[in-house]
Write a protein that holds these residues in place. Structure first.
Motif, mmCIF file in Angstrom:
data_model
loop_
_atom_site.group_PDB
_atom_site.id
_atom_site.type_symbol
_atom_site.label_atom_id
_atom_site.label_comp_id
_atom_site.label_asym_id
_atom_site.label_seq_id
_atom_site.Cartn_x
_atom_site.Cartn_y
_atom_site.Cartn_z
ATOM 1 N N CYS A 98 -7.143 -1.733 4.476
ATOM 2 C CA CYS A 98 -7.960 -0.975 5.427
ATOM 3 C C CYS A 98 -7.081 -0.016 6.232
ATOM 4 C CB CYS A 98 -8.690 -1.921 6.372
ATOM 5 S SG CYS A 98 -9.808 -1.071 7.517
ATOM 6 N N LEU A 158 -10.296 9.277 -1.144
ATOM 7 C CA LEU A 158 -10.884 7.938 -1.225
ATOM 8 C C LEU A 158 -12.090 7.941 -2.159
ATOM 9 C CD1 LEU A 158 -10.416 5.176 0.515
ATOM 10 C CD2 LEU A 158 -12.595 5.820 1.547
ATOM 11 N N SER A 159 -12.876 8.998 -2.089
ATOM 12 C CA SER A 159 -14.120 9.066 -2.862
ATOM 13 C C SER A 159 -13.890 9.289 -4.351
ATOM 14 C CB SER A 159 -15.010 10.191 -2.319
ATOM 15 O OG SER A 159 -14.454 11.473 -2.620
ATOM 16 N N LEU A 177 -12.731 2.104 6.294
ATOM 17 C CA LEU A 177 -12.375 2.622 4.977
ATOM 18 C C LEU A 177 -11.536 1.574 4.255
ATOM 19 C CD1 LEU A 177 -11.236 6.276 5.887
ATOM 20 C CD2 LEU A 177 -13.545 5.460 5.356
ATOM 21 N N ASN A 214 -12.515 2.201 -4.511
ATOM 22 C CA ASN A 214 -12.430 2.356 -3.060
ATOM 23 C C ASN A 214 -13.834 2.394 -2.464
ATOM 24 O OD1 ASN A 214 -9.672 2.595 -3.441
ATOM 25 N ND2 ASN A 214 -9.702 4.828 -3.404
ATOM 26 N N THR A 234 -11.772 7.651 -6.326
ATOM 27 C CA THR A 234 -11.423 6.425 -7.049
ATOM 28 C C THR A 234 -12.572 5.442 -6.920
ATOM 29 O OG1 THR A 234 -9.084 6.773 -6.581
ATOM 30 C CG2 THR A 234 -9.737 4.567 -7.282
ATOM 31 N N THR A 253 -1.943 10.732 -0.570
ATOM 32 C CA THR A 253 -2.210 11.024 0.833
ATOM 33 C C THR A 253 -1.037 11.754 1.483
ATOM 34 O OG1 THR A 253 -1.330 8.919 1.704
ATOM 35 C CG2 THR A 253 -3.633 8.953 1.002
ATOM 36 N N VAL A 300 -9.114 0.904 0.690
ATOM 37 C CA VAL A 300 -8.437 1.316 -0.541
ATOM 38 C C VAL A 300 -8.187 0.050 -1.355
ATOM 39 C CG1 VAL A 300 -6.381 2.382 -1.537
ATOM 40 C CG2 VAL A 300 -7.329 3.261 0.616
ATOM 41 N N TYR A 316 -8.282 12.970 3.304
ATOM 42 C CA TYR A 316 -8.087 11.548 2.999
ATOM 43 C C TYR A 316 -9.374 10.938 2.441
ATOM 44 C CZ TYR A 316 -6.170 6.838 3.465
ATOM 45 O OH TYR A 316 -5.704 5.582 3.203
ATOM 46 N N ILE A 317 -10.471 11.199 3.112
ATOM 47 C CA ILE A 317 -11.755 10.647 2.668
ATOM 48 C C ILE A 317 -12.158 11.225 1.320
ATOM 49 C CG2 ILE A 317 -14.215 10.508 3.235
ATOM 50 C CD1 ILE A 317 -13.342 10.409 6.207
ATOM 51 N N TYR A 356 0.831 -1.214 0.000
ATOM 52 C CA TYR A 356 0.000 0.000 0.000
ATOM 53 C C TYR A 356 0.860 1.257 0.000
ATOM 54 C CZ TYR A 356 -2.801 3.747 2.075
ATOM 55 O OH TYR A 356 -3.392 4.958 2.338
ATOM 56 N N PHE A 416 -2.080 5.903 -4.706
ATOM 57 C CA PHE A 416 -3.019 6.482 -3.745
ATOM 58 C C PHE A 416 -2.279 6.940 -2.492
ATOM 59 C CE2 PHE A 416 -5.996 6.418 -0.210
ATOM 60 C CZ PHE A 416 -7.061 7.128 -0.739
#
Length: 336
Positions: free
Chosen positions: A241, A206-207, A231, A212, A209, A27, A233, A202-203, A18, A23
């Motif tokens: 997670c 996440l939204s 959450l 995710n 892609t 971040t 990815v 961060y969220i 990760y 991604f």
């Protein structure tokens, strides 16, 4: 031959951690850390190795850098590769005013072995992660859970808990509530968490892609009272997670194990084959993770241990100050 490219297509790389994904790079930019990706090709235009490097501000206007869980070698690490990496990084370090660069490598005589007391930093990733193979049928996966985990899942089912999965822009509707529950959860464990601003960004990332997703668990009779969040990815065939939290009521009702179990079922529906639970403890250098490690291992899975830290030191006087500070911090932590 050296070619520089962003990791847009993470799935092309085998078992990419990760912390080496595109991604993860995004971040890091939330905290104003700069990231660079370097891919090294051989004379046949095949990839020998690659890595994402994160550059952080340090002291006296200088910077440091870390290659989290990397470099990634597609074949065995060789002395020739390490010398090539060293030569390249020395140029990179000069261009970016770096004191040192931290790598994760097998035993070698090219780089300086990082002392154990300097392992626990704000930028270093955990020394291991727990990976669960979710390719078997769900009954086999469930049966490998420890008895207390299965008991909590049954308790959640008896209490009429339900888990919804949210993708894309709809994740943003859960942002404020997730941040509040995460903060409450960390406080109950006497631990600190990221700032609201960081988690908000961060969220949002996440939204953006489509693969995710967010899992939220609640009682069917009171859907507005969220008991647990996770959450996820997704990169290639793996779901990672990074964050999860539950309320006090959620803990009493078995919401957190239930969320994990329902999420694994969802991953299988999405044709994923691996679930990366994230960081776990491997010993003294990350003993602060022991509690969460015990919990994660109760679901089965295998530890994926990463290599030891090695530093490429460019400025020894400042580096010695860094080690001194790290040593004092370690001693004071144990003393207190």
């Amino acid at each position: 031959m050296l070619k520089i490219q962003p990791l847009k297509d993470d799935f092309k790389y085998q078992d990419i951690p990760y912390a080496q994904t595109s991604f993860f790079a995004k971040t890091q930019n939330i905290d104003n850390r700069k990231t660079y990706t370097f891919v090294f090709y051989n004379k046949n235009n095949n990839i020998n190795f690659y890595f994402l490097i994160v550059v952080l501000p340090f002291v006296f206007g200088k910077k440091i850098a870390h290659i989290p869980h990397g470099p990634i070698f597609l074949k065995n690490q060789t002395t020739k590769d390490l010398k090539e990496i060293s030569s390249f990084l020395k140029v990179f370090a000069k261009q970016n005013n770096l004191v040192f660069i931290r790598l994760e490598l097998e035993k070698n005589n090219i780089f300086f072995k990082t002392p154990l007391f300097a392992y626990h930093t704000s930028f270093s990733q955990p020394r291991a992660e727990m990976i669960l193979d979710i390719s078997p049928n769900i009954e086999n996966i469930y049966n490998n859970f420890k008895k207390d985990i299965r008991r909590n899942i049954k308790k959640a089912q008896k209490n009429n808990l339900k888990t919804d999965f949210i993708f894309g822009k709809n994740i943003l509707k859960e942002k404020e509530n997730f941040i509040a529950i995460n903060k409450e959860n960390m406080k109950s464990h006497n631990k600190t968490t990221h700032t609201d601003k960081y988690l908000s960004h961060y969220i949002t990332l996440l939204s953006k892609t489509k693969n995710n997703f967010l899992a939220k668990t609640y009682n069917i009779e009171n859907p507005k009272n969220i008991l647990s969040y996770n959450l996820f990815v997704v990169s290639g065939n793996t779901a990672f997670c990074p964050y999860g939290a539950s309320t006090k009521e959620g803990k009493k009702n078995g919401a957190y194990p239930f969320t994990k179990y329902q999420s694994i079922i969802k991953m299988k529906e999405l044709n994923l084959t691996k679930f990366n639970w994230g960081g776990i403890s491997t010993g003294k250098q990350d003993s602060h993770l022991q509690g969460i490690t015990d919990f994660k291992l109760r679901f089965g899975g295998n530890k994926k241990k990463y290599n030891d830290f090695y530093d490429l030191v460019l400025n020894w006087p400042v580096y010695v100050l860094y080690l001194t500070r790290a040593w004092l911090k370690e001693k004071l932590t144990h003393f207190m």
